[in-house]
Write an enzyme that holds these catalytic residues in place. Structure first.
Site, PDB file in Angstrom:
ATOM      1  N   LYS A   1      84.672  62.104   6.678  1.00 11.58           N
ATOM      2  CA  LYS A   1      85.029  62.579   8.017  1.00 11.58           C
ATOM      3  C   LYS A   1      86.245  63.491   7.942  1.00 11.58           C
ATOM      4  O   LYS A   1      86.912  63.560   6.913  1.00 11.58           O
ATOM      5  CB  LYS A   1      85.357  61.380   8.917  1.00 11.58           C
ATOM      6  CG  LYS A   1      84.158  60.479   9.148  1.00 11.58           C
ATOM      7  CD  LYS A   1      84.502  59.301  10.049  1.00 11.58           C
ATOM      8  CE  LYS A   1      83.237  58.502  10.312  1.00 11.58           C
ATOM      9  NZ  LYS A   1      83.482  57.352  11.177  1.00 11.58           N
ATOM     10  N   CYS A   2      86.567  64.141   9.060  1.00 13.38           N
ATOM     11  CA  CYS A   2      87.761  64.976   9.138  1.00 13.38           C
ATOM     12  C   CYS A   2      88.999  64.078   9.006  1.00 13.38           C
ATOM     13  O   CYS A   2      88.980  62.974   9.519  1.00 13.38           O
ATOM     14  CB  CYS A   2      87.831  65.700  10.475  1.00 13.38           C
ATOM     15  SG  CYS A   2      86.609  66.999  10.620  1.00 13.38           S
ATOM     16  N   PRO A   3      90.094  64.499   8.367  1.00 12.52           N
ATOM     17  CA  PRO A   3      90.243  65.848   7.779  1.00 12.52           C
ATOM     18  C   PRO A   3      89.783  65.935   6.328  1.00 12.52           C
ATOM     19  O   PRO A   3      89.945  66.972   5.710  1.00 12.52           O
ATOM     20  CB  PRO A   3      91.762  66.052   7.855  1.00 12.52           C
ATOM     21  CG  PRO A   3      92.315  64.679   7.593  1.00 12.52           C
ATOM     22  CD  PRO A   3      91.332  63.717   8.230  1.00 12.52           C
ATOM     23  N   TYR A   4      89.189  64.832   5.788  1.00 10.77           N
ATOM     24  CA  TYR A   4      88.880  64.830   4.352  1.00 10.77           C
ATOM     25  C   TYR A   4      87.743  65.781   4.002  1.00 10.77           C
ATOM     26  O   TYR A   4      87.652  66.245   2.867  1.00 10.77           O
ATOM     27  CB  TYR A   4      88.633  63.397   3.876  1.00 10.77           C
ATOM     28  CG  TYR A   4      89.831  62.549   4.214  1.00 10.77           C
ATOM     29  CD1 TYR A   4      91.056  62.789   3.590  1.00 10.77           C
ATOM     30  CD2 TYR A   4      89.778  61.605   5.237  1.00 10.77           C
ATOM     31  CE1 TYR A   4      92.189  62.087   3.955  1.00 10.77           C
ATOM     32  CE2 TYR A   4      90.907  60.897   5.600  1.00 10.77           C
ATOM     33  CZ  TYR A   4      92.104  61.136   4.963  1.00 10.77           C
ATOM     34  OH  TYR A   4      93.238  60.456   5.327  1.00 10.77           O
TER      35      TYR A   4
END
Lengths: 271, 81
Positions: B16-19
């Site tokens: 998921k964000c921010p990864y």
């Protein structure tokens, strides 16, 4: 510097993700931070926030030199120490907290007082020196040693409600003696009764120093070279004062008279 | 139209964000200018945010395709370090 993704573990990618996202940092910048070695003088009011944030940032190695032990009167501002560590060497008290924050960072605890005889041997292995000391003799010793060794220096000072920060890059900008040629005479230095400090102030100045150090490591932005930043906490005012490099400076001028480290003794109240 | 061959592929499905962006950015940083990165991902917001952030960072977005009910493939050409 060649960059490959496998320079980071999965945990490090998560830990430093808010750095990596920044265009000015990225994986390459984080790799520079991880490779950096800094030498910090003092584990007190300035040294605590400086080392706390640089440890959080993932600086490769931080050496901290301080020969003092934690005292109850330190705890109003020296945020790495605690009621439980009163009586412990400050560098050991600090190291325990810093190791718990980020095991990636090598903390070297040096329980000594810096002297003209030992300082050059210590700083030669480090990229950047940070002065978080609380006295004029050390400030001048550290300045002169950094100029002679060509080491960038972040210098900070606090008193009552006012703080000062400057960044010295030998060979490029001013040094502390360009700003204040000699140590102030005894009577002009506030005694321990006059020298209070609101506890948050070293936090503000120390974090400014940590930011300057990270910018030096990353090679991004403008550091406080040829500039003294003065913070007035009561008025909430930041003022930048130009400090030109003095060609007549005793240590960094065209014809220096200080070419080796001499005596830095002064009879100030050190309480 | 000539098919673009990716020089590097990453599969960040499940992130998921921010990864999603962190992994994509690290991949692009490890490449040389002119090379193409193919990102396979399944986090809907990232189908919009990754192309936008890559453009903001000076890279060129070649395509964003939804390839099935859950997954997207994004092609980015590295334009700058």
């Amino acid at each position: 510097m060649a960059f490959t993704e496998d320079q980071f573990t999965d945990d490090q990618i998560i830990r430093y993700s808010r750095h990596i996202i920044l265009p000015e940092v990225g994986g390459k910048g984080q790799t520079k931070i991880a490779a950096a070695k800094v030498f910090l003088i003092g584990a007190g009011g300035l040294g605590c926030p400086i080392s706390y944030y640089l440890t959080a940032a993932g600086v490769g190695e931080i050496a901290i030199v301080d020969d003092d032990v934690v005292d109850l009167s330190n705890l109003q501002r020296q945020i790495l120490h605690s009621t439980k560590t009163i009586g412990m060497q400050k560098v050991d008290s600090a190291k325990a907290v810093l190791n718990a924050l980020n095991p990636d960072v090598e903390i070297v605890a040096i329980k000594e007082r810096l002297t003209p005889d030992n300082i050059l041997g210590y700083i030669k292995d480090y990229d950047i020196v940070i002065d978080g000391s609380d006295n004029f003799p050390t400030r001048y010793l550290v300045n002169d040693a950094c100029v002679l060794a060509g080491k960038p220096l972040s210098s900070g000072a606090v008193l009552r409600f006012e703080g000062q920060v400057t960044t010295i890059v030998p060979g490029q900008g001013h040094c502390y003696r360009c700003l204040f040629e000699e140590m102030p005479p005894e009577g002009l230095v506030p005694s321990c009764q006059e020298g209070g400090v609101l506890g948050v102030l070293p936090g503000i100045i120390g974090t400014l120093q940590a930011m300057e150090v990270l910018k030096l490591i990353l090679g991004k932005g403008d550091v406080l070279m040829n500039t003294l930043l003065i913070y007035d906490a009561l008025k909430t005012n930041f003022r930048k004062v130009k400090v030109p490099k003095n060609p007549e400076c005793q240590v960094c001028g065209t014809h220096p008279t200080i070419t080796k480290l001499g005596s830095y003794e002064a009879n100030y109240c050190r309480a | 139209m000539e098919e673009i061959i990716a020089d590097k592929r990453i599969d960040i499905r499940g992130l998921k964000c921010p990864y999603t962006f962190v992994r994509s950015k690290l991949a692009i940083e490890s490449m040389t200018s002119g090379e193409v990165l193919e990102i396979t991902m399944d986090y809907p917001e990232a189908a919009v945010s990754i192309p936008k952030s890559m453009q903001d960072h000076g890279q060129r977005v070649l395509s964003v395709d939804k390839i099935n009910g859950t997954d997207w493939v994004i092609l980015i050409r590295k334009e700058r370090d």
